[in-house]
Write an enzyme that holds these catalytic residues in place. Structure first.
Site, short mmCIF file in Angstrom:
data_model
loop_
_atom_site.label_atom_id
_atom_site.label_comp_id
_atom_site.label_asym_id
_atom_site.label_seq_id
_atom_site.Cartn_x
_atom_site.Cartn_y
_atom_site.Cartn_z
CG HIS A 1 17.67 2.37 16.53
ND1 HIS A 1 17.68 3.60 16.96
CD2 HIS A 1 17.98 1.38 17.49
CE1 HIS A 1 17.68 3.36 18.40
NE2 HIS A 1 17.74 2.33 18.74
NE ARG A 2 19.13 3.99 8.20
CZ ARG A 2 18.99 4.13 7.00
NH1 ARG A 2 20.02 4.12 6.04
NH2 ARG A 2 17.68 3.56 6.33
#
Length: 415
Positions: free
Chosen positions: A385-386
């Site tokens: 999700h980064r």
């Protein structure tokens, strides 16, 4: 000289000592195998860096040691050394180790052969023997130069089953009844080798990457029909090969999922090659061989590569090049049955992993508001999700679903 454990795989940190392939006092030549080790991905042999005499071992079978550990001490054979000096070294080592040897008097400068007979066998054959508590040195090999093959081990095991078992005298000691309130240990499973390394890799990944998992249902009815048409035409292609190629096509539009996050340089590196790791369930644990440059390959070639690597993984014969360089991972657990979803852990430093689950027939309402029976497969996609957002993951899986639901549209994209 000291022979150390070096890095024989991508990011390898440690290895377990399986067995010794030589004995103290034995003369070895350069590149002769010395020790068999088990990493998290493969069984490998540590070769001798030079000719010489095995002086002593610094590790024992079953030990798990980090890279850089001294495995054994080797006394290198000096250039121009005669047979007398080498023989003296053999005798000195034998005296120290308590090993009884009988050596012939050799002419000066004559090449020294092995004092101990070397057991010739592949790592997988050795593992087969160990798993069945068989001393491989007791087996007579039927292969070239007396090499022990799998069939020799299996025949040895069968002969052992046919032999009459000795029955010892019945003891008279009374065994106290076990306290049922205290849990007892039935057996233990060694936590080392591949299983231990898998645990370390997964822990590092889950602690480093903020995982997010997206779930989707895919209608594979038309794909099943298309595959049957190909099979009838004598061109069988597995469903997994279709999934792999379709994902590669989707990655061209969504390259963010075929990337590596470089936090130190504060950049996301989009990778050109689609090198897919394909998870294979083996007796030693999960292993992920890599199919390379999928974006350049046609379906039959992908299908062939996948079968070859799967067989090598199951036979424990993967090489270092077979497991390095993955950029994206897939796992097809559907054939195992029973799985409707999962939250798969990403292979660090990759960005995404897609898992395919059980396919089952379900009633579905079509565009004409009619109830029809369709084959529906569940999909799980974990992503970093980064690097990517949930909306991008949804668009990616939607594009994948569109191709799978209309597989003949893939013909416009296939190379």
């Amino acid at each position: 000289m000291e022979v150390k454990l070096h890095d024989i795989g991508e990011g390898m940190a440690e290895a377990s000592i399986n067995c010794f392939l030589v004995k103290p006092g034995e003369f070895v030549k350069a590149d002769d195998p010395l020790i068999e080790v088990q990493t998290d991905k493969m069984v490998a042999e540590i070769p001798s860096p030079t000719s010489g005499i095995v002086k002593e071992f610094k590790v024992a079978p079953g030990d798990t040691v980090p890279v850089g550990t001294v495995l054994l001490v080797l006394e290198a054979a000096g250039k121009g050394a005669g047979a007398e000096s080498v023989s003296d070294a053999f005798r000195e080592t034998a005296t120290k180790t308590g090993t009884v040897m009988e050596t012939a008097i050799l002419p000066k400068k004559e090449a020294i052969t092995q004092i101990y007979p070397r057991v010739l066998a592949s790592p997988y054959t050795r593992k087969l023997a160990r798993d069945n508590s068989v001393n491989i040195e007791e087996i007579t090999g039927s292969g070239p130069a007396g090499r022990i093959v799998d069939e020799d081990v299996l025949q040895f095991i069968e002969k052992g089953k046919e032999s009459p078992k000795r029955v010892g005298p019945v003891g008279t000691t009374r065994i106290p009844a076990a306290d049922s309130s205290i849990p007892t240990i039935g057996k233990t499973i060694p936590f080392r080798g591949r299983r231990k390394q898998i645990a370390k890799n997964l822990l590092h990944s889950i602690q480093t990457i903020p995982h997010c998992t997206h779930f989707e249902e895919i209608d594979v009815t038309n794909l099943i029909h298309f595959r049957n048409e190909l099979k009838d035409a004598g061109k069988p292609i597995s469903a997994t090969a279709f999934f792999i190629k379709t994902l590669s096509i989707c990655l061209k539009e969504f390259p963010i999922f075929n990337a590596v996050l470089d936090e130190q340089n504060e950049e996301i590196r989009l990778l050109d090659n689609h090198n897919f790791g394909v998870a294979v369930d083996t007796e030693e644990g999960l292993i992920v061989p890599v199919i390379r440059a999928i974006q350049t390959k046609a379906l039959p070639e992908i299908n062939k590569d996948m079968k070859t690597l799967t067989e090598k993984a199951l036979n424990n014969s993967l090489t270092i090049s077979d497991i390095q360089g993955g950029s994206f991972t897939i796992s097809n657990v559907g054939p195992l049955g029973g799985s409707i979803g999962a939250t798969p852990i990403i292979q660090h430093p990759q960005v995404a992993l897609v898992s395919f689950h059980k396919t089952k027939k379900m009633p579905v309402v079509n565009d004409n508001d009619e109830i029809v029976i369709r084959s529906i497969m569940n999909l799980s996609m974990s992503f970093d999700h980064r690097v990517a957002d949930g909306a991008t993951a949804v668009k990616f899986t939607n594009r994948f679903a569109a191709y799978i639901q209309n597989p003949k549209m893939l013909l416009l994209e296939l190379v």
